[in-house]
Design a protein around this motif. Structure first.
Motif, PDB file in Angstrom:
ATOM      1  N   MET A   1     122.818 107.885  22.088  1.00 36.61           N
ATOM      2  CA  MET A   1     124.092 107.510  22.213  1.00 36.61           C
ATOM      3  C   MET A   1     124.105 106.021  21.404  1.00 36.61           C
ATOM      4  SD  MET A   1     127.312 107.067  23.211  1.00 36.61           S
ATOM      5  CE  MET A   1     127.395 108.314  24.652  1.00 36.61           C
ATOM      6  N   VAL A   2     122.788 105.361  21.364  1.00 35.93           N
ATOM      7  CA  VAL A   2     122.909 104.145  20.604  1.00 35.93           C
ATOM      8  C   VAL A   2     123.038 104.473  19.367  1.00 35.93           C
ATOM      9  CG1 VAL A   2     120.507 104.116  20.322  1.00 35.93           C
ATOM     10  CG2 VAL A   2     121.522 102.040  20.706  1.00 35.93           C
ATOM     11  N   ARG A   3     122.889 105.265  18.719  1.00 35.34           N
ATOM     12  CA  ARG A   3     123.129 105.557  17.425  1.00 35.34           C
ATOM     13  C   ARG A   3     124.892 105.582  16.979  1.00 35.34           C
ATOM     14  NH1 ARG A   3     120.918 110.301  19.524  1.00 35.34           N
ATOM     15  NH2 ARG A   3     122.469 112.086  19.569  1.00 35.34           N
ATOM     16  N   LEU A   4     125.691 106.165  18.102  1.00 37.07           N
ATOM     17  CA  LEU A   4     126.948 106.267  17.963  1.00 37.07           C
ATOM     18  C   LEU A   4     127.517 105.075  17.927  1.00 37.07           C
ATOM     19  CD1 LEU A   4     129.370 107.939  17.450  1.00 37.07           C
ATOM     20  CD2 LEU A   4     129.419 108.257  19.983  1.00 37.07           C
ATOM     21  N   LEU A   5     126.846 104.121  19.017  1.00 36.27           N
ATOM     22  CA  LEU A   5     127.505 102.732  19.061  1.00 36.27           C
ATOM     23  C   LEU A   5     127.152 101.813  17.908  1.00 36.27           C
ATOM     24  CD1 LEU A   5     126.952 102.124  22.962  1.00 36.27           C
ATOM     25  CD2 LEU A   5     128.612 103.181  21.740  1.00 36.27           C
ATOM     26  N   LYS A   6     126.038 102.210  17.402  1.00 33.77           N
ATOM     27  CA  LYS A   6     125.807 101.202  15.971  1.00 33.77           C
ATOM     28  C   LYS A   6     126.883 101.773  15.004  1.00 33.77           C
ATOM     29  CE  LYS A   6     120.995 101.102  16.768  1.00 33.77           C
ATOM     30  NZ  LYS A   6     119.451 101.854  16.120  1.00 33.77           N
ATOM     31  N   ALA A   7     127.271 102.929  14.947  1.00 29.62           N
ATOM     32  CA  ALA A   7     128.275 103.203  14.190  1.00 29.62           C
ATOM     33  C   ALA A   7     129.537 102.749  14.158  1.00 29.62           C
ATOM     34  CB  ALA A   7     128.349 104.799  13.662  1.00 29.62           C
ATOM     35  N   VAL A   8     129.813 102.640  15.699  1.00 37.51           N
ATOM     36  CA  VAL A   8     131.088 102.162  16.206  1.00 37.51           C
ATOM     37  C   VAL A   8     131.144 100.675  15.843  1.00 37.51           C
ATOM     38  CG1 VAL A   8     132.659 101.844  18.040  1.00 37.51           C
ATOM     39  CG2 VAL A   8     131.641 104.180  17.817  1.00 37.51           C
ATOM     40  N   SER A   9     129.986  99.761  16.131  1.00 34.43           N
ATOM     41  CA  SER A   9     129.977  98.578  15.663  1.00 34.43           C
ATOM     42  C   SER A   9     130.210  98.664  14.252  1.00 34.43           C
ATOM     43  CB  SER A   9     128.531  98.050  16.287  1.00 34.43           C
ATOM     44  OG  SER A   9     128.644  98.053  17.525  1.00 34.43           O
ATOM     45  N   GLU A  14     133.926  95.469  18.871  1.00 34.42           N
ATOM     46  CA  GLU A  14     133.101  94.547  19.646  1.00 34.42           C
ATOM     47  C   GLU A  14     132.385  95.227  20.933  1.00 34.42           C
ATOM     48  OE1 GLU A  14     133.985  90.083  19.086  1.00 34.42           O
ATOM     49  OE2 GLU A  14     135.975  91.096  18.317  1.00 34.42           O
ATOM     50  N   ASN A  15     133.274  95.647  21.795  1.00 31.60           N
ATOM     51  CA  ASN A  15     133.026  96.139  23.006  1.00 31.60           C
ATOM     52  C   ASN A  15     133.197  97.461  23.284  1.00 31.60           C
ATOM     53  OD1 ASN A  15     132.714  93.182  24.254  1.00 31.60           O
ATOM     54  ND2 ASN A  15     134.667  93.169  23.450  1.00 31.60           N
ATOM     55  N   PHE A  16     132.555  98.183  24.172  1.00 26.29           N
ATOM     56  CA  PHE A  16     132.601  99.325  24.553  1.00 26.29           C
ATOM     57  C   PHE A  16     132.581  99.873  25.851  1.00 26.29           C
ATOM     58  CE2 PHE A  16     129.147  98.479  21.557  1.00 26.29           C
ATOM     59  CZ  PHE A  16     129.543  98.573  20.496  1.00 26.29           C
ATOM     60  N   GLY A  17     133.327 100.745  26.383  1.00 28.14           N
ATOM     61  CA  GLY A  17     133.032 101.227  27.678  1.00 28.14           C
ATOM     62  C   GLY A  17     132.419 102.709  27.481  1.00 28.14           C
ATOM     63  N   CYS A  18     131.168 102.793  27.979  1.00 32.61           N
ATOM     64  CA  CYS A  18     130.560 103.935  27.994  1.00 32.61           C
ATOM     65  C   CYS A  18     129.770 104.245  29.279  1.00 32.61           C
ATOM     66  CB  CYS A  18     129.699 104.029  26.799  1.00 32.61           C
ATOM     67  SG  CYS A  18     128.431 102.754  26.681  1.00 32.61           S
ATOM     68  N   GLY A  19     130.088 105.490  29.792  1.00 29.79           N
ATOM     69  CA  GLY A  19     129.436 105.709  30.907  1.00 29.79           C
ATOM     70  C   GLY A  19     129.990 107.243  31.360  1.00 29.79           C
ATOM     71  N   GLN A  36     122.866 103.944  30.066  1.00 27.09           N
ATOM     72  CA  GLN A  36     124.209 104.015  29.490  1.00 27.09           C
ATOM     73  C   GLN A  36     124.797 102.633  29.605  1.00 27.09           C
ATOM     74  OE1 GLN A  36     126.845 107.847  30.517  1.00 27.09           O
ATOM     75  NE2 GLN A  36     125.307 107.691  32.235  1.00 27.09           N
ATOM     76  N   MET A  37     124.763 101.797  30.894  1.00 27.41           N
ATOM     77  CA  MET A  37     124.822 100.533  30.736  1.00 27.41           C
ATOM     78  C   MET A  37     124.318  99.703  29.954  1.00 27.41           C
ATOM     79  SD  MET A  37     125.554 100.059  34.955  1.00 27.41           S
ATOM     80  CE  MET A  37     123.928 100.527  35.469  1.00 27.41           C
ATOM     81  N   ALA A  38     123.172  99.876  29.624  1.00 26.87           N
ATOM     82  CA  ALA A  38     122.649  99.148  28.651  1.00 26.87           C
ATOM     83  C   ALA A  38     122.486  99.173  27.431  1.00 26.87           C
ATOM     84  CB  ALA A  38     120.714  99.198  28.873  1.00 26.87           C
ATOM     85  N   ILE A  39     122.863 100.283  26.821  1.00 27.56           N
ATOM     86  CA  ILE A  39     122.721 100.529  25.335  1.00 27.56           C
ATOM     87  C   ILE A  39     124.171  99.818  24.567  1.00 27.56           C
ATOM     88  CG2 ILE A  39     121.903 102.754  25.396  1.00 27.56           C
ATOM     89  CD1 ILE A  39     124.384 104.240  25.338  1.00 27.56           C
ATOM     90  N   PRO A  40     124.961  99.428  25.264  1.00 28.51           N
ATOM     91  CA  PRO A  40     125.848  98.615  24.345  1.00 28.51           C
ATOM     92  C   PRO A  40     125.242  97.343  24.062  1.00 28.51           C
ATOM     93  CG  PRO A  40     127.211  99.403  26.281  1.00 28.51           C
ATOM     94  CD  PRO A  40     125.815  99.728  26.565  1.00 28.51           C
ATOM     95  N   GLY A  41     124.506  96.714  24.664  1.00 19.45           N
ATOM     96  CA  GLY A  41     123.867  95.708  24.475  1.00 19.45           C
ATOM     97  C   GLY A  41     122.886  95.672  23.170  1.00 19.45           C
TER      98      GLY A  41
END
Lengths: 110, 186
Positions: A1-9, A14-19, A36-41
């Motif tokens: 999932m962190v890979r997807l958030l990197k692309a979304v960033s 700036e912020n995501f709600g993921c869970g 899941q709570m940690a990966i946005p950071g």
């Protein structure tokens, strides 16, 4: 999932709600809830390393159309990397670096 | 798991009319591609330290990339080197490094991983620009810790001994809080 958030960033978020939480048996491994709570950071920390491009740069339109069915027209804001599972998003800035964020897109079959 | 993403691979995209080839990973990769100097572009990765597993299982060993320093210092330049014969835009095998226009220092903040304070050994990969003997000093949280004075090889070489004590550079009982490592050229 962190890979997807990197692309979304890279696309400008700036912020995501993921869970994703399973409330019935069989329950998920609780370690995954925490992750899941940690990966946005983790993704936001990387984005903070290119804050000038994040805040003042432009998302590149790429060469993949928004709709695979209808073809050209609207941009998909991703770059074709020989395999549609490889998601590549980039920003640029005049006088500043181009910055691709790269992600081999995950397909999951259970 | 069937159909899962590969752990690593390569990708080639067409950007600004040129091919750009680079490594990709399951955990994602974020790169800077700086073409300010068209004849000598700089390419480097921001998240090489991310591993493909749950962070609980990530290595307790740190690999601080020199080019990802935290301070602002106009005397530090980044350069990217690829093997001879590599096609333009191919960054599947590259080395990006810091070079210094004058005596300068780079700072790196990190928090040790783990559940208790632990001992870490310091290794630095460096080379001499012209084959002359040079070196660097390493500080931790503003306190000078080690001095390396024997850098003279023009090839990339790992250095791990402190010239003052002739022993391995060792940080004992490093607390699980932010640590600032500084690398100053001599």
């Amino acid at each position: 999932m962190v890979r997807l958030l990197k692309a979304v960033s890279m696309a400008g978020a700036e912020n995501f709600g993921c869970g994703y939480f399973v409330t019935a048996t069989p329950y998920q491994n609780p370690n995954n809830y925490v992750w899941q709570m940690a990966i946005p950071g983790y993704a936001q920390a990387i984005a903070s390393r290119y804050d000038d491009l994040f805040l003042s740069g432009n998302l590149m339109t790429g060469d993949v159309p928004q709709s695979a069915a209808s073809g050209g027209g609207k941009p998909g804001y991703t770059f074709y990397a020989g395999d549609i599972r490889k998601l590549v998003v980039a920003r640029n800035m005049t006088g500043k670096p181009n910055m691709p964020s790269l992600e081999p897109f995950s397909q999951i079959q259970i | 798991m069937i159909g899962n993403a590969e752990l690593s691979g390569t990708a080639t995209i067409r950007i600004d009319g040129n091919d750009l080839t680079f490594g990709i990973r399951r955990q994602g990769s974020t790169y800077i591609y700086d073409k300010t100097n068209v004849s000598s572009p700089v390419f480097y990765q921001l998240d090489a330290w991310h591993e493909n597993s749950h962070p609980y299982y990530w290595s307790k060993t740190f690999n601080l990339e020199a080019e990802i320093f935290d301070n602002v210092n106009a005397n530090i330049e980044l350069k990217t080197q690829v093997p001879a014969g590599t096609a333009a835009g191919n960054y599947t095998n590259y080395t990006t490094y810091t070079t210094f226009k004058a005596i300068a220092g780079a700072e790196y903040n990190f928090t040790p991983r783990g559940t208790a304070a632990a001992t870490h050994y310091v290794w630095v990969r460096a080379r001499s620009r012209g084959g002359i003997t040079t070196g660097f000093n390493i500080s931790l949280n503003g306190v000078s810790k080690f001095n390396v004075t024997c850098v003279r090889d023009t090839n990339w070489t790992w250095y791990r001994y402190d010239a003052g004590t002739n022993t391995q550079m060792t940080l004992t009982s490093l607390a699980l809080s932010n640590q600032k490592l500084s690398n100053n050229t001599n």
